[in-house]
Scaffold this active site. Sequence first.
Site, PDB file in Angstrom:
ATOM      1  N   GLU A  63       0.895  -1.036  -0.339  1.00  0.00           N
ATOM      2  CA  GLU A  63       0.032   0.249  -0.157  1.00  0.00           C
ATOM      3  C   GLU A  63       0.906   1.189   0.181  1.00  0.00           C
ATOM      4  O   GLU A  63       0.741   2.637  -0.955  1.00  0.00           O
ATOM      5  CB  GLU A  63      -1.004   0.068   1.066  1.00  0.00           C
ATOM      6  N   SER A  64       2.146   1.234   1.166  1.00  0.00           N
ATOM      7  CA  SER A  64       3.103   2.487   0.779  1.00  0.00           C
ATOM      8  C   SER A  64       3.530   2.929  -1.061  1.00  0.00           C
ATOM      9  O   SER A  64       3.447   3.477  -1.822  1.00  0.00           O
ATOM     10  CB  SER A  64       3.879   1.996   1.773  1.00  0.00           C
TER      11      SER A  64
END
Length: 141
Positions: A63-64
């Site tokens: 997600e980062s």
Amino acid sequence: MQLSKEDVLAKANLASKNTLMETLNIEMIDFGNDYLVARMPVNSRVYQPDGVLHGGATAALAESVGSFASHIFIDTEKMFVRGLEITANHLKSVTEGYIYAKATFLHKGRTTQLLDIRVTDDHDNLVSICRLSTISLPKNK
């Protein structure tokens, strides 16, 4: 003015200070026209109780890198990015070294983005496949 590759990576890594990305030692290491690559060390800080990489840490890496990829390609003076949904299929256990997440755009719209994120180990073995959808929203509304 277009920023250099080094400037973009430095800016992304600087933005990670005092966040989950810093806690997990996630580092943005490469990018191109339609992708961004990050890495995270695999050690006891990201283990499950039985000594292997935790799927949640892998999802946090995915997600980062996906959110940063969407962020890099928008006008951040006017817009901000939020994740909408992430899926992760974990295929291989890892106990040491690094994992690498390469986020590649499947759809790069003005409002929504869809990214394919492939997570590999130091030997280029596929660890997880993730999909992330993000949304770009105006700052002034």
